[in-house]
Each structure stands twice: as C-alpha cells, then as structure tokens.
Design a protein around this motif. Structure first.
Motif, PDB file in Angstrom:
ATOM      1  N   GLU A  82       0.866  -1.295  -0.082  1.00 50.03           N
ATOM      2  CA  GLU A  82       0.122   0.095  -0.005  1.00 50.03           C
ATOM      3  C   GLU A  82       0.725   1.114   0.045  1.00 50.03           C
ATOM      4  O   GLU A  82       2.071   1.118   0.687  1.00 50.03           O
ATOM      5  CB  GLU A  82      -1.003  -0.087   1.282  1.00 50.03           C
ATOM      6  N   ASP A  88      -1.844   1.483  -5.969  1.00 51.08           N
ATOM      7  CA  ASP A  88      -2.879   2.408  -5.398  1.00 51.08           C
ATOM      8  C   ASP A  88      -3.758   2.965  -6.604  1.00 51.08           C
ATOM      9  O   ASP A  88      -4.684   3.004  -6.663  1.00 51.08           O
ATOM     10  CB  ASP A  88      -2.301   3.592  -4.543  1.00 51.08           C
ATOM     11  N   ASP A  91      -5.704  -0.010  -7.508  1.00 57.80           N
ATOM     12  CA  ASP A  91      -6.844  -0.202  -6.891  1.00 57.80           C
ATOM     13  C   ASP A  91      -7.892   0.870  -7.105  1.00 57.80           C
ATOM     14  O   ASP A  91      -9.162   0.515  -7.142  1.00 57.80           O
ATOM     15  CB  ASP A  91      -6.265   0.075  -5.429  1.00 57.80           C
ATOM     16  N   GLY A 100     -12.999  -4.727  -6.965  1.00 60.69           N
ATOM     17  CA  GLY A 100     -11.783  -4.650  -5.924  1.00 60.69           C
ATOM     18  C   GLY A 100     -10.923  -5.712  -6.475  1.00 60.69           C
ATOM     19  O   GLY A 100     -11.019  -6.634  -7.324  1.00 60.69           O
TER      20      GLY A 100
END
Length: 187
Positions: A82, A88, A91, A100
C-alpha cells in the motif's frame, strides 16, 4: 537519491517533498507535480502490462490481442505494498469500475511479484519491459494492455540542476541520454 550517498525508495510524492526540502538531490517520479521551483527532466516512458502465470485463463481470453486491464478484475493479485503509486492507482481504477482487487499477497518488488506469479499465486500489473525480461527465463505470460493511462512518463526531479554536485549533474545527464531543457514547474 538521498544526500551523503544514501539511497532511499519513497513514493513519488514523498520523493518530491524530499527534493523540495533539500534532503534529497534527485527523485524519480511518474507525474509532474505542480510545485514551484523544481525542475523536471524527461527520463523514460513506461508501458504497463498484465503478467500472469503461463496457461492462465486470461491468456486464452486475450487470444493474442491487446486487452483491457478490466479483464483482471476478480483475479487473484500479487500486489505491491500500500502506498506504491502503481498499486494504489490500480486499486482506484478497479474501484471506479465497481470491482476490487483480490490480494493474495503484497510484496516489496517487481522481482518478488514475478517469482510468485510464476508459481501461480496470482497476476500483477508491471512495467512491460520488466515483465518481458522476466518472461525470457520464467514461466509467465505478458499481456499488453490497451488502456491509455497505462503509458506513463517517468521524470527526474531536482531543485536546480545547476546547483547539484558535479557527480549528480553527470548522473542526471547520463540518465537523460541527451541535453534537454528542464520542464520547470509553474511555467
């Protein structure tokens, strides 16, 4: 690159802030932030690809064609930590599609991702050049992606090129490959 010869790997925003604060001489970033007084030099253009284990169902679905990143929605993913810009952003795009990413693992490097993909743990989004190098010796497939946002320009960021130590100026010049005027933020 941190001052005093120490290197650090930071997310793009933190790297730029380190240059701005003077705690780093140069940073490599994927986008030109709107910060006054910094100079940015083109470095390289990265294209991203989906990397999957050999024989993965997406290889058949692609049928040799360029595919959309959205085809990976619902696949098991070997991700980066992360806070990494690449992970990111992936995502966020998946969330924007109402999907997701199903993380099996998060690992610190592209090399670790490639080794786990080869073992069938999941799929990953990687720079295409990195993926193709891995595909020379590993049981993986590289699926080129059609999404235009997966072509990203890498930049070198400095406070002032002319104020850098001579060795750092030489490094930046070498990495750029040719003398070019800087892209100065705010111009």
């Amino acid at each position: 690159i941190e001052k005093a010869g120490k290197a650090a790997v930071l997310p793009s925003e933190a790297s730029v802030l380190a240059v701005l604060a003077g705690s780093a001489d140069i940073a490599f970033v994927t986008e030109q932030p709107a910060l006054e007084g910094l100079e940015f030099f083109p470095f390289v253009t990265n294209r991203f690809a989906l990397v999957v284990p050999r024989g993965h169902r997406l290889v058949q679905e692609a049928g040799g064609r360029v595919i959309s990143e959205a085809l990976a929605d619902g696949c098991d993913v070997v991700g980066l930590p992360e806070g990494s810009a690449l992970q990111d952003t992936w995502d966020q795009r998946a969330a924007g599609r109402g999907a997701g990413l199903n993380y099996r693992l998060r690992v610190p490097s592209f090399d670790a991702q490639l080794r786990l993909i080869e073992r069938g743990v999941g799929v990953a989004l990687l720079p295409e050049a990195t993926a193709r190098r891995g595909a020379r010796t590993m049981a993986i497939e590289v699926l080129p992606l059609s999404d235009p946002y997966l072509v990203r320009r890498l930049l070198i960021c400095v406070q002032r090129f002319s104020a850098l130590p001579t060795e750092t100026q030489s490094l930046v010049a070498h990495l750029r490959g040719a003398e070019r005027a800087p892209l100065v933020a705010g111009e």
